[in-house]
Design an enzyme around this catalytic site. Structure first.
Site, short mmCIF file in Angstrom:
data_model
loop_
_atom_site.label_atom_id
_atom_site.label_comp_id
_atom_site.label_asym_id
_atom_site.label_seq_id
_atom_site.Cartn_x
_atom_site.Cartn_y
_atom_site.Cartn_z
N LYS A 11 13.23 17.05 -2.92
CA LYS A 11 12.75 18.41 -3.15
C LYS A 11 13.84 19.43 -2.87
O LYS A 11 13.97 20.42 -3.58
CB LYS A 11 11.53 18.69 -2.27
CG LYS A 11 10.28 18.10 -2.89
CD LYS A 11 9.04 18.42 -2.07
CE LYS A 11 7.88 17.56 -2.58
NZ LYS A 11 6.99 17.15 -1.51
N PRO A 52 0.82 -1.21 0.00
CA PRO A 52 0.00 0.00 0.00
C PRO A 52 0.85 1.26 0.00
O PRO A 52 1.66 1.44 0.89
CB PRO A 52 -0.78 -0.12 1.31
CG PRO A 52 0.10 -0.95 2.19
CD PRO A 52 0.82 -1.90 1.30
N ASP A 64 -2.10 2.88 2.53
CA ASP A 64 -1.58 3.00 3.87
C ASP A 64 -1.92 4.41 4.34
O ASP A 64 -1.45 5.38 3.77
CB ASP A 64 -0.05 2.81 3.81
CG ASP A 64 0.54 2.50 5.16
OD1 ASP A 64 -0.21 2.40 6.14
OD2 ASP A 64 1.77 2.35 5.23
N LYS A 98 19.71 10.68 -5.16
CA LYS A 98 18.32 10.55 -4.77
C LYS A 98 17.54 11.77 -5.24
O LYS A 98 18.04 12.89 -5.20
CB LYS A 98 18.23 10.50 -3.25
CG LYS A 98 17.99 9.12 -2.70
CD LYS A 98 17.71 9.19 -1.20
CE LYS A 98 17.75 7.80 -0.59
NZ LYS A 98 17.73 7.80 0.85
N TRP A 156 3.78 0.26 10.71
CA TRP A 156 4.29 -0.92 10.01
C TRP A 156 3.49 -2.17 10.36
O TRP A 156 3.50 -3.14 9.63
CB TRP A 156 5.77 -1.12 10.29
CG TRP A 156 6.59 -0.12 9.55
CD1 TRP A 156 7.22 0.98 10.07
CD2 TRP A 156 6.84 -0.09 8.15
NE1 TRP A 156 7.83 1.68 9.09
CE2 TRP A 156 7.62 1.06 7.89
CE3 TRP A 156 6.48 -0.91 7.07
CZ2 TRP A 156 8.05 1.40 6.61
CZ3 TRP A 156 6.91 -0.56 5.80
CH2 TRP A 156 7.68 0.59 5.58
N GLN A 187 11.99 -1.71 1.27
CA GLN A 187 11.01 -2.51 2.00
C GLN A 187 11.61 -3.77 2.61
O GLN A 187 10.90 -4.55 3.24
CB GLN A 187 9.83 -2.86 1.10
CG GLN A 187 9.09 -1.66 0.59
CD GLN A 187 8.56 -0.76 1.69
OE1 GLN A 187 8.27 -1.22 2.79
NE2 GLN A 187 8.46 0.54 1.44
N TRP A 237 8.14 -3.49 4.53
CA TRP A 237 6.97 -4.34 4.34
C TRP A 237 7.30 -5.82 4.21
O TRP A 237 6.55 -6.68 4.66
CB TRP A 237 6.21 -3.84 3.12
CG TRP A 237 4.79 -4.29 3.04
CD1 TRP A 237 3.85 -4.18 4.02
CD2 TRP A 237 4.15 -4.89 1.92
NE1 TRP A 237 2.65 -4.69 3.57
CE2 TRP A 237 2.81 -5.13 2.28
CE3 TRP A 237 4.57 -5.25 0.65
CZ2 TRP A 237 1.89 -5.69 1.41
CZ3 TRP A 237 3.66 -5.82 -0.23
CH2 TRP A 237 2.33 -6.04 0.16
#
Length: 1049
Positions: free
Chosen positions: A600, A48, A87, A597, A525, A560, A564
RNA sequence: GGGCCCGUGGCUCAGGCGGUAGAGCGCACGGCUGAUAACCGUGAGGUCCUGGGUUCGAAUCCCAGCGGGCCCA
């Protein structure tokens, strides 16, 4: 017209909108699901995405991988479960909402707006973003069950989560404990390991002198233990100093003072000073020595404690002094030591990171802000040995980026350490792509797993379903709403599972007291960790669970591993004794062009919307699946996107080419019997190729090697379909009427395009739908109404690998011809008399015979001659001066002259047969041995050659009258075509041509008038002076002429 | 300190069960002109990070190192 009007040029904005509207209107996704109802089940669980804002490129990549693979699975016949997930709880949303409402702390949330309103705002915020993100995913052409997603704040979902906690409790894996944990002072909550990011940070680096209480025999009064720390603010909580019992420790005299530290560290610390090691002892010998807390004046409470040196196996000699400052309230190792030796777990810091009253002078200060004051105080007491700064890795709260601190608090834990072995053996049952993702990376993470801190002192989350009795300490873990109603004997209505409503529910305790809910919420989590069964609303609902659990496939990014993949494994073992997934693709991250990466603050973020606006979703999808191996990080590169766009343009052009001509001729793929259609070898070839590609693509998709699938298709579309097949059939499409030869080309091009859009449909669903709707479906109306409802098929029987190999040879030969012509400046447009293909490889010669027609046309030659050697090669014979010079002396010139007349072929034959060759001079015969001559091959005039892998081509460039005649005709055709285009005539329009030229030129082109008429669609060609029609002057070689054309009516 | 991944023309990347190094972009030159706001060809450009090992043979397998990235301590 047989095919519908289509855009002349590839315009993704239009076709993608049209495709999506079509799917929406026709409920194509639902149809594709229904279509496979009876197929084998294939269950997929969507990791999610967090609904806190717009999607970024990585999220787009993630969903595109999922969509492509699942579309493929559906076409291949599977009944695929593809519910979208969201999520929606947790700190990140709380932060955003705090920002929106201008709130700065937990206190403000509770007093200014109240938990009820705050939670409601969080819910609204999540729902709004869920809507925005759903639209963005749809724009990418992602097909999921958007209408029935699972979302973590759904009470039904939350109940499954509660049930999981209850299972943990039943298994005795849910415990409350005082432990030192990672803590965010900004969010005022515990953090799990998974919620910490590590970055470089500059911190103080100080060496502190801890004064020993008893004077050791033979040592001065001024003896200090030297301790290193980068967190001065933890010194107020110092309770002990640890030394390694097995290391050597030295008393070092420097000036008037003596320091105690690990011998190994002496040089690095005192190197530049004058020092003397006066005694060396084992760590175990200094255990139990008492020292004075350095800040006991500032922190009076410290005077109540006894401070001693303790043994610690965790002490290392990589940095510091080998004497480790130990504050059981501020470090996990320290905590363990403290517990082992019965030290007080002194933690004078509150949840906001402020010093409490026990911290004496520092009371009320934020811990990090207190560092300089503490350093100053130490200095004032003369207890600061050295001060500097250090840049090191430090943990930050993953969402608010505040440096974390360690605090001793009461929290709830899942005892993962107790089931670690089960986790490890369970993860071996999973198929990992790539294999190291599981076997190495994930395994390593699980091996290092600690107990999982699951309680959070926050508001927007799944409340911990633990009720405790203040009177008797009894606890109850509630597994469902129904159970809560039963236990509380209350009528519960509304959003009773969320805070603050759930906080008000009391459960009567058997002791007569009242049980109250523990006020914490769960780590998010856990929310997603239970998705496997919570998305199926198990155990409340059984049927879905039985059908779909466990999941055949999941895929997420490598972040993850600790997220997850792990939370599902842990929760799965607790709830159901199994890992919820069978196959995992661990994909990479999207980075900017320099490999950094996207963030912003760096301003290097590329939004998926931006790419879609420029090039369309199909191009973005194809690019992301093409750019590299899916498990590696992807450096986003605009140039490469542009490149993929070019490929789409070419595919589009092939489609337009096909639909234009088929439309003009009213082609019907099903209308003609075998006797009306003539297939050529190139038709069989492309048909075979497309099946080979189908096989490669199938294999690659199955293996999740998505980059290979896209590369196979790209290669096929560019090299085989566009650059080769379309080129080969050009001439055939220009024939009028229902010529079998033309129909063969149409038929083949049609089925090839049909296969291509089928194979590409999972990757680029929009353009494939467009081509299907405009070319395929109108001609075969009985087919399913969308390309996405077709079956995935590979037909082995159509493959002819020998033919494919032969065609590769033919292409090499034709390329070589072009090279040869180019080097001789002989135009491609002009035909040649003959090309000779020379190779010792019988396969190559066979190939050139099998594909003779292709070669004749593409090499523009009258004749192809395969041969093992080039007969016309002249061999010149030269004397070898090295051997002949000394032997023949003044005769050499005469021999040389004779040799220049000798045919090399003849000489070689003689030498082969007799070993010698005799040169007859007037007065003497000279015998020559092979050593005596040097052979040089020479091309005859008017022959040019070029090599290709495995052979050589020789092109006869002699211009005979016939060749010239044809060449001039072709030149004339090109001029007339150019003029047709100038007039912007319809492709099928007929014209009248008038050529005003010399009699010589007329004579040259006369034999080809029929050919010319055919090529330019002329109803008549006249040779006379121009009248007023459109005409133009040309110069062809030395011939000046004027050509006029007009549209014939 | 530990684990994992990556290192191939100027750039972005294929290849990677061992057998003469590939593509696209960029650059240079040329061609084509009814798929045409396209397209095609040719050329230059590489110690496949370094060093060892295994092997007849290593970009590919093994070891060590260097550099980059991610994760952990």
């Amino acid at each position: 017209m047989a095919t519908e009007e289509a855009q002349r040029s590839y315009n993704p904005q239009i076709i993608e909108k049209r495709a999506q509207e079509f799917w929406e209107a026709r409920k194509t996704y639902q149809m594709s699901q229904k279509n496979r109802e009876d197929g084998p089940r294939y269950s997929f669980l969507d990791g999610p995405p967090y609904c806190s804002g717009r999607i970024h490129l990585g999220t787009a990549w993630n969903k595109i991988i999922k969509d492509t693979y699942l579309r493929y699975k559906t076409m291949a016949g599977c009944n695929v479960r593809r519910q979208a997930g969201w999520d929606a709880h947790g700190l990140p949303i709380e932060h955003k909402v705090e920002g929106l409402l201008g709130l700065k702390s937990k206190k403000e949330i509770e007093t200014k707006i109240g938990i009820e309103n705050f939670v409601e705002k969080c819910r609204e915020f999540a729902i709004e973003n869920q809507g925005i993100m759903t639209q963005q995913f749809k724009m990418l052409g992602v097909w999921m069950d958007w209408d029935q997603p699972y979302i973590t704040f759904d009470p039904k979902y939350m109940e499954s989560c509660w049930w999981t906690l209850k299972r943990a409790h039943e298994k005795d894996l849910l415990v409350q404990d005082l432990r030192v944990i990672t803590w965010c002072p900004r969010c005022e909550t515990a953090l799990a390991l998974a919620e910490i990011d590590y970055e470089d940070k500059e911190d103080p680096s100080i060496y502190v002198k801890f004064s020993l209480k008893e004077v050791q025999p033979g040592l001065s009064e001024n003896t200090y233990i030297l301790v290193w720390t980068t967190t001065p603010w933890t010194l107020p909580a110092n309770m002990a100093i640890c030394v390694h019992p097995d290391y050597d420790y030295a008393y070092v005299k420097v000036g008037e003072e003596t320091y105690l530290l690990a011998e190994a560290m002496v040089d690095s610390i005192f190197g530049e000073l004058e020092y003397e090691i006066i005694r060396v002892v084992k760590g175990s010998q200094i255990e139990g020595l008492e020292y004075q807390h350095p800040l006991s004046q500032e922190i009076p409470v410290q005077n109540d404690f006894k401070h001693v040196i303790l043994p610690g196996e965790h002490v290392t000699l990589t940095e510091g002094t080998g004497c480790v400052h130990t504050a059981p309230g501020h470090g996990p190792d320290d905590f363990e030591i403290g517990k082992a030796y019965g030290l007080p777990i002194f933690c004078p810091v509150d949840e906001a990171g402020l010093f409490k009253e026990e911290a004496g002078k520092y009371h009320g200060q934020f811990v990090k802000d207190a560092d300089p004051y503490i350093i100053t105080d130490l200095d004032t007491h003369g207890l600061l040995f050295k001060e500097g700064t250090i840049k090191h890795r430090y943990g930050f709260c993953w969402r608010c980026k505040t440096p974390i601190i360690y605090l001793a608090t009461e929290q709830w834990f899942l005892k993962i350490t107790q089931i670690k072995n089960q986790l490890l053996s369970e993860l071996d049952k999973v198929e990992w792509v790539p294999s190291w993702a599981g076997e190495s990376r994930f395994r390593n993470w699980v091996e290092n797993a600690r107990d999982w801190t699951i309680s959070r002192q926050r508001y927007w989350g799944i409340p911990i379903p633990i009720w405790t009795c203040s009177d008797c300490d009894e606890i109850t873990v509630v597994g469902s709403l129904e159970e809560l109603v039963q236990l509380s004997q209350e009528k519960l209505e509304g959003d009773v599972l969320h805070r603050p409503y759930v906080d008000q529910v009391k459960i009567p305790c058997h002791c007569g007291g009242q049980m109250q809910r523990t006020p914490d919420v769960l780590d998010v989590w856990i929310d997603s960790g239970v998705a496997g069964w919570a998305a199926l609303y198990y155990p409340k609902e059984q049927k879905l669970f039985e059908e779909w659990y466990p999941y055949d496939f999941i895929t997420e990014g490598h972040d993850q591993t600790r997220g997850w993949f792990y939370s599902q494994l842990g929760c799965g073992m607790i709830a159901l004794d199994s890992v919820p997934y069978r196959k995992v693709l661990m994909h990479g991250f999207t980075l900017d062009e320099e490999g950094k990466k996207m963030s912003k603050s760096l301003g290097n973020v590329v939004e998926p919307d931006e790419v879609v606006a420029k090039y369309g979703a199909d191009v973005l999808r194809f690019y992301l699946l093409w750019a590299n191996k899916p498990w590696e990080d992807l450096k986003f590169n605009w140039d490469e996107v542009k490149n993929i766009n070019k490929m789409f343009n070419i595919l589009w052009n092939v489609f337009i080419f096909a639909s234009t001509y088929m439309g003009l001729d009213n082609f019907q793929p099903t209308k003609y019997g075998a006797e009306n259609v003539k297939f050529r070898v190139e038709d069989r070839w492309i048909t075979s190729r497309v099946q080979s590609v189908a096989q490669e693509v199938t294999k690659s998709l199955e293996a999740l090697h998505l980059h290979q699938a896209t590369r196979s298709l790209q290669d096929f579309i560019l090299e085989d379909l566009s650059r080769w097949y379309v080129r080969l059939i050009r001439g055939r499409t220009w024939i009028e009427k229902d010529d079998p030869d033309k129909l063969g080309a149409y038929q083949t091009l049609y089925t090839t395009l049909k296969s291509v859009v089928t194979l590409m449909a999972p990757l680029s669903p929009h353009i494939c739908e467009e081509i299907y709707q405009h070319l395929i479906r109108p001609l075969e109306t009985y087919l399913p109404e969308s390309v996405h409802l077709l079956d995935w098929e590979v037909d082995e029987t159509l493959r002819d690998q020998k033919l494919e190999a032969d065609m590769n040879v033919a292409r090499d030969i034709i390329e070589a011809c072009a090279r040869a012509r180019d080097s001789a400046r002989y135009k491609l447009r002009w035909p040649v008399q003959e090309i000779v293909i020379v190779s010792e490889d019988q396969g190559i010669l066979e190939a050139s015979q099998n594909l003779e027609d292709v070669l004749l046309e593409q090499a523009n030659t009258k004749k192809i001659t395969p041969s093992q050697e080039f007969q016309d090669l002249k061999i010149r014979v030269l004397p070898n001066m090295k051997t002949l010079g000394p032997r023949l002396r003044e005769d050499v010139p005469r021999v040389a002259a004779k040799l220049s007349e000798v045919d090399g072929h003849e000489l070689m034959e003689k030498m082969d047969a007799e070993g010698i060759f005799v040169v007859k001079l007037d007065d003497v015969n000279v015998e020559l041995r092979p050593d005596d001559v040097v052979l040089e091959t020479e091309l005859p005039d008017n022959v040019t050659n070029s090599e290709f892998p495995g052979g050589n081509v020789f092109v006869d460039t002699q211009i005979t009258p016939e060749i010239l005649s044809e060449a001039m005709s072709r030149e004339l055709v090109r001029r007339i075509q150019d003029m047709r285009k100038d007039l912007d005539l319809e492709v099928e329009a007929h014209i009248q041509v008038n050529v005003d030229c010399s009699a010589e030129f007329q004579g040259l082109v006369k034999p080809f008038l029929e050919y010319i008429s055919h090529e330019v669609r002329a109803t008549e060609i006249l040779f006379q002076a121009q009248d007023g029609d459109y005409h133009k002057k040309w110069k062809i070689e030395d011939h000046e002429l004027t050509v006029g054309i007009k549209h014939s009516v």
